[in-house]
Design an enzyme around this catalytic site. Sequence first.
Site, short mmCIF file in Angstrom:
data_model
loop_
_atom_site.label_atom_id
_atom_site.label_comp_id
_atom_site.label_asym_id
_atom_site.label_seq_id
_atom_site.Cartn_x
_atom_site.Cartn_y
_atom_site.Cartn_z
N TYR A 256 0.83 -1.21 0.00
CA TYR A 256 0.00 0.00 0.00
C TYR A 256 0.86 1.26 0.00
O TYR A 256 2.02 1.25 0.45
CB TYR A 256 -0.92 0.03 1.22
CG TYR A 256 -0.18 0.27 2.53
CD1 TYR A 256 0.07 1.56 3.00
CD2 TYR A 256 0.26 -0.80 3.30
CE1 TYR A 256 0.74 1.77 4.18
CE2 TYR A 256 0.93 -0.60 4.48
CZ TYR A 256 1.18 0.68 4.93
OH TYR A 256 1.87 0.89 6.10
N PHE A 266 2.14 9.64 3.87
CA PHE A 266 2.44 9.38 5.27
C PHE A 266 3.01 7.98 5.52
O PHE A 266 3.65 7.74 6.52
CB PHE A 266 1.22 9.62 6.17
CG PHE A 266 0.04 8.72 5.92
CD1 PHE A 266 0.00 7.43 6.44
CD2 PHE A 266 -1.04 9.17 5.19
CE1 PHE A 266 -1.09 6.60 6.21
CE2 PHE A 266 -2.15 8.35 4.96
CZ PHE A 266 -2.17 7.07 5.47
N ASP A 267 2.81 7.04 4.60
CA ASP A 267 3.37 5.70 4.84
C ASP A 267 3.27 4.86 3.57
O ASP A 267 2.42 5.12 2.70
CB ASP A 267 2.62 5.00 5.97
CG ASP A 267 3.35 3.76 6.48
OD1 ASP A 267 4.57 3.65 6.25
OD2 ASP A 267 2.71 2.92 7.13
N ILE A 286 -7.29 -0.72 11.05
CA ILE A 286 -8.35 0.27 11.23
C ILE A 286 -9.62 -0.21 10.53
O ILE A 286 -9.56 -0.94 9.53
CB ILE A 286 -7.92 1.65 10.71
CG1 ILE A 286 -7.50 1.58 9.24
CG2 ILE A 286 -6.83 2.24 11.58
CD1 ILE A 286 -7.16 2.92 8.63
N TYR A 312 -8.22 6.97 12.10
CA TYR A 312 -7.58 7.28 13.38
C TYR A 312 -8.30 8.38 14.15
O TYR A 312 -7.75 8.94 15.10
CB TYR A 312 -6.11 7.66 13.13
CG TYR A 312 -5.31 6.50 12.61
CD1 TYR A 312 -4.87 5.50 13.45
CD2 TYR A 312 -5.05 6.39 11.24
CE1 TYR A 312 -4.15 4.41 12.96
CE2 TYR A 312 -4.32 5.30 10.75
CZ TYR A 312 -3.89 4.32 11.61
OH TYR A 312 -3.18 3.25 11.12
N PHE A 329 -5.71 5.12 0.56
CA PHE A 329 -4.77 4.02 0.42
C PHE A 329 -4.86 3.43 -1.00
O PHE A 329 -5.95 3.06 -1.44
CB PHE A 329 -5.06 2.90 1.43
CG PHE A 329 -4.73 3.24 2.85
CD1 PHE A 329 -3.47 3.00 3.36
CD2 PHE A 329 -5.68 3.82 3.67
CE1 PHE A 329 -3.16 3.31 4.67
CE2 PHE A 329 -5.38 4.13 4.99
CZ PHE A 329 -4.12 3.88 5.49
#
Length: 542
Positions: A256, A266-267, A286, A312, A329
């Site tokens: 992802y 962010f990731d 999540i 979140y 994502f």
Amino acid sequence: MAHRLCTMLLQALLVTVVSCNAPPVPLEDIVIEKTFTPPSCDRAVRSGDFVRYHYLGSFPDGKKFDSSYDRGSTYNVFVGKKQLIEGMDKALLDMCVNERRLVKIPPKLAYGEEGYGDVIPPNSILHFDVLLLDIWNPEDKVQIKTYYLPEGCTRTVQVSDFVRYHYNGTLLDGTLFDSSHNRMRTYDTYVGIGWLIAGMDQGLLGMCVGEKRIITMPPSLGYGENGDDSIAVEMVYVPESCKRKSKAGDFVRYHYNGTLQDGTFFDSSHSRNRTYDTYIGKGYVIAGMDEGLLGVCIGERRKITIPPHLAYGEEGTGTKIPGSAVLVFDIHVIDFHNPSDTVDIQTVYKPPDCSILSKKGDFIKYHYNATLMDGTLLDSTYTYGKTYNVVLGSGQVVIGMDLGLRDMCVGEKRKVIIPPHLGYGEQGVDGEVPGSAVLVFDIEIIEMDPGLPEGYMFVWNSDVSPNVFAEMDKNSDGQVDSVEFSIYIHHQVATGNGKLAPGFSATSIIDTMFSNQDRNADGKITHEEFKLKDQEERHDEL
């Protein structure tokens, strides 16, 4: 005179009766009865608007045929774009939010002579009780109404400012959906950098400390068509062949890239050069990702947009994911399996003569190509130019491969799909097989040497000599040492009188056989110690 009066009365009575039984005048156009009109109406429906409304549909006799209330959701549609029956398109025009109308629609502006399946008979007049809840237009912008402005305002909110504010969030009909006051704390965030929905970002700009505003925003600048209740899934790529889709309880391996709505990264699993591996539907990830990974195919690519309450929340994760952030994502599903999965065996080719089948104990020589589910090559015997050789049931290969090689004949070809719990497990093989990977083997048996009955290391192919011990004892000293024993067994195998278990070291087997016969472990076998297999089932020799 009396006769004439009676005649006139009779005629009047007949006229009255005829008038009462006359057919109703056909309905030519819609009839609108406004049953509730709100005190104020800032905006009315016009052609091209998108509306949300509840309705109850019935026939003139009061029989219900449909209701949005029964489905628990409003009917959402564009007006004036032929997405509705013509009568409803006309009936919704000029309605205000919270207005309620009783609408009667003639057949020619409804479903006409055809009707609608078993629900609406032909030539039916339809009655609709309509309550309008929302209006917007694709051309709408954020509307700002300041109802309190402090006298002193030395600075206004600019892009990248950090603000603390209270809010009440309602739908256009006044329904409250969220409030910072209920939580008794302000909402704290940066403005203009994508941490908020676009409409709120715009609405906060230019405000003074202490100022109060009403900010009205269309869905395109709010939470879009899907609202804030659920995730949005965009199918980017779906493979043509999808024999199975993921379900709750499956273990999924996927890559992802994670970004905020404005594209801020962010990731990414790619940056770690390894998949993210997890069970789905069990709360290990999540909630939005749990939902977004359901129903995927191996190899599928999706874009999953997750609202804050399914990600979140208001707190975020700290520096990387701000509070109340919508997350996007881009995922690529590598493989998935379920703990209940067994080995999937698919026969690709079976030769005409396939009567002798492999079984436990057989010595197998086979070729294979090993890949991951996405086609990544892991290993191949063809690369080395030689077969891979194993004894079935001896633990020389993973359990899944051992099962996949059973009941095959020489020349047969199979595709064997092995879940990780029957392969290399969660750990995998460092540098070779990823942890929790589903493996795909294309195999072909080249040679097969039948094994011995379970528990045997050596069997006779002919009648057993009654003087076995004497034949072993070459120097006739009444005892057999390891050399004499080994020479004898090797001779029996060489002449075809006996057979050792295939696939193992002959020396190791013979040494074990000798140890079993040498019961006192003095390095010699006496006549009293020596026993054949059928004489004592406890020993695996001769």
